[in-house]
Write a protein that holds these residues in place. Structure first.
Motif, PDB file in Angstrom:
ATOM      1  N   MET A 111      73.375  46.037   1.222  1.00  0.00           N
ATOM      2  CA  MET A 111      72.464  45.223   0.641  1.00  0.00           C
ATOM      3  C   MET A 111      73.045  43.620   0.867  1.00  0.00           C
ATOM      4  SD  MET A 111      71.805  44.817  -3.527  1.00  0.00           S
ATOM      5  CE  MET A 111      70.523  45.892  -3.693  1.00  0.00           C
ATOM      6  N   ASN A 112      72.140  42.715   1.206  1.00  0.00           N
ATOM      7  CA  ASN A 112      72.711  41.193   1.506  1.00  0.00           C
ATOM      8  C   ASN A 112      73.157  40.533   0.227  1.00  0.00           C
ATOM      9  OD1 ASN A 112      70.685  40.167  -0.133  1.00  0.00           O
ATOM     10  ND2 ASN A 112      69.200  40.120   1.613  1.00  0.00           N
ATOM     11  N   GLY A 113      73.879  39.352   0.683  1.00  0.00           N
ATOM     12  CA  GLY A 113      74.236  38.561  -0.433  1.00  0.00           C
ATOM     13  C   GLY A 113      73.623  38.289  -1.471  1.00  0.00           C
ATOM     14  N   ARG A 114      72.351  37.889  -1.120  1.00  0.00           N
ATOM     15  CA  ARG A 114      71.317  37.497  -2.333  1.00  0.00           C
ATOM     16  C   ARG A 114      71.103  38.633  -3.236  1.00  0.00           C
ATOM     17  NH1 ARG A 114      70.990  34.184  -5.669  1.00  0.00           N
ATOM     18  NH2 ARG A 114      69.094  34.675  -6.872  1.00  0.00           N
ATOM     19  N   GLY A 115      71.040  39.702  -2.700  1.00  0.00           N
ATOM     20  CA  GLY A 115      70.900  40.983  -3.557  1.00  0.00           C
ATOM     21  C   GLY A 115      72.049  41.130  -4.701  1.00  0.00           C
ATOM     22  N   LYS A 116      73.233  40.878  -4.141  1.00  0.00           N
ATOM     23  CA  LYS A 116      74.393  41.071  -4.908  1.00  0.00           C
ATOM     24  C   LYS A 116      74.549  39.971  -5.958  1.00  0.00           C
ATOM     25  CE  LYS A 116      76.981  44.433  -3.159  1.00  0.00           C
ATOM     26  NZ  LYS A 116      76.962  45.733  -3.898  1.00  0.00           N
ATOM     27  N   ALA A 117      74.105  38.856  -5.667  1.00  0.00           N
ATOM     28  CA  ALA A 117      73.859  37.738  -6.629  1.00  0.00           C
ATOM     29  C   ALA A 117      72.821  38.176  -7.547  1.00  0.00           C
ATOM     30  CB  ALA A 117      73.505  36.372  -5.605  1.00  0.00           C
ATOM     31  N   ARG A 118      72.063  38.507  -7.299  1.00  0.00           N
ATOM     32  CA  ARG A 118      70.962  39.172  -8.501  1.00  0.00           C
ATOM     33  C   ARG A 118      71.713  39.921  -9.348  1.00  0.00           C
ATOM     34  NH1 ARG A 118      66.943  40.251  -4.595  1.00  0.00           N
ATOM     35  NH2 ARG A 118      66.898  38.451  -3.708  1.00  0.00           N
ATOM     36  N   ASP A 119      72.229  41.179  -8.696  1.00  0.00           N
ATOM     37  CA  ASP A 119      73.115  42.008  -9.418  1.00  0.00           C
ATOM     38  C   ASP A 119      74.075  41.471 -10.398  1.00  0.00           C
ATOM     39  OD1 ASP A 119      71.759  44.050  -8.130  1.00  0.00           O
ATOM     40  OD2 ASP A 119      73.661  44.553  -6.443  1.00  0.00           O
TER      41      ASP A 119
END
Length: 53
Positions: free
Chosen positions: A1-9
């Motif tokens: 998963m990319n960085g933006r997906g982790k930020a959403r997490d």
């Protein structure tokens, strides 16, 4: 998963932690730890510790 997906997490986990910890009758601690490498969130760690009164 990319960085933006982790930020959403991380954002979602923070909202969940706030919801749990701000309920009447909750005693304890909550934490959200982000492991970041080169500006990208690599891991989101959530911990709750409930105190029994």
């Amino acid at each position: 998963m990319n960085g933006r997906g982790k930020a959403r997490d991380a954002e979602s986990a923070f909202v969940d932690l706030l919801s749990e910890a701000t309920q009447r009758g909750y005693y304890g601690s909550v934490s959200l730890t982000l492991h970041v490498q080169d500006g990208f969130i690599q891991q989101v760690r959530v911990a709750t510790e409930r105190l029994v009164k």
